[in-house]
Scaffold this active site. Structure first.
Site, mmCIF file in Angstrom:
data_model
loop_
_atom_site.group_PDB
_atom_site.id
_atom_site.type_symbol
_atom_site.label_atom_id
_atom_site.label_comp_id
_atom_site.label_asym_id
_atom_site.label_seq_id
_atom_site.Cartn_x
_atom_site.Cartn_y
_atom_site.Cartn_z
ATOM 1 N N SER A 86 0.829 -1.200 0.000
ATOM 2 C CA SER A 86 0.000 0.000 0.000
ATOM 3 C C SER A 86 0.870 1.259 0.000
ATOM 4 C CB SER A 86 -0.950 -0.057 1.200
ATOM 5 O OG SER A 86 -1.960 0.897 1.067
ATOM 6 N N ASP A 98 -9.431 -5.699 -3.871
ATOM 7 C CA ASP A 98 -8.883 -4.602 -3.078
ATOM 8 C C ASP A 98 -9.898 -3.463 -3.078
ATOM 9 O OD1 ASP A 98 -7.457 -2.473 -2.066
ATOM 10 O OD2 ASP A 98 -5.591 -3.019 -3.075
ATOM 11 N N HIS A 145 -7.010 -6.113 0.164
ATOM 12 C CA HIS A 145 -5.956 -5.102 0.190
ATOM 13 C C HIS A 145 -4.698 -5.522 0.960
ATOM 14 C CE1 HIS A 145 -4.170 -1.171 -0.084
ATOM 15 N NE2 HIS A 145 -4.133 -1.045 1.230
#
Length: 246
Positions: free
Chosen positions: A93, A192, A222
């Protein structure tokens, strides 16, 4: 109740080093299993923990991307100071965004952005993520529902300047992705819901290197490093690292 918070970690192995970078509102536990997996196969792994993370959420809002980038660079410099000349970067991320930034800032052998955003769905989505993190942290501390509600009311009054700064960081990195010449392996979860998954195609298409690949993980969300396909992710990241010109 004593809360055990995650800390930075270093798993010493061979000469090849990997900097492992966690996400926004995450902590080093997000990349610990990946670090163990790579370390068992000969890699040295180091994961810094960003300021304001793994601590009460009230501290998070007083830090921002500049602080976290400094933590990333300190992690890189730590590996250099320990004698590691060859370093790859692997991030989840926001950590993936930082891995890309490293790619055009310092010498990096290879880059693995995992579920890395190139644009944010909206500040509101991010804000809800912070509130959810804050609530969960307070539960983790063992506070009563009444106390949590009271503290959350106060927390919601806090200005979240961090979110705008985060959007600016992501926009800046996106503008520089075409300056990346290191081999890149883009990892993206199909399910995600935190980021716009088109980000994976943007990264893949815009990095300048010819040595690049993109893989979609059909069963994952995610936090792909902790999800049901994590073993496959570990294996794929390892195989990518093994092919690099160390």
């Amino acid at each position: 109740m004593k809360v055990v918070t995650p800390k930075p970690f270093t798993f010493k192995g061979g000469d090849k080093a990997v900097l492992l970078l966690h996400g926004f509102t995450g902590n080093t536990a997000d990349v610990r299993m990946l670090g163990r997996y790579l370390n068992e196969r000969g890699y040295t792994c180091h994961a810094p923990q960003y300021e304001g993370h793994g601590v009460p959420p009230e501290e998070l809002v007083h830090t921002g991307p500049e602080d976290w980038w400094k933590n990333v660079m300190d992690g890189y410099e730590y590996l250099k100071s320990e004698g590691y000349e060859s370093i790859a970067a692997c991030g989840l991320s926001l950590g993936g965004v930082f891995s890309l930034k490293l790619g055009y800032t310092v010498p990096i052998k290879g880059i693995v952005p995992m579920c890395a955003p190139m644009h944010i769905k909206s500040e509101e989505v991010m804000y809800q993520g912070v509130l959810s993190y804050a609530r969960n942290y307070k539960k983790f501390e063992g506070k009563s529902p009444e106390q949590i509600e009271e503290e959350m009311k106060e927390f919601e009054k806090t200005p979240m300047n961090t979110l705008k700064a985060l959007q600016d960081l992501i926009a800046d990195v996106r503008n520089n992705v075409d300056m990346i010449y290191s081999p890149t392996f883009v990892v993206q979860a199909r399910h995600d819901h935190m980021i716009n998954t088109e980000s994976a195609n943007i990264i893949y298409n815009e990095v300048e290197t010819d040595d690049k690949q993109l893989k979609w993980y059909e069963e994952s969300g995610h936090v792909i490093t902790l999800d049901k396909e994590r073993d496959l992710v570990h294996q794929d990241v390892y195989e990518f690292l093994e092919k690099l010109d160390w």
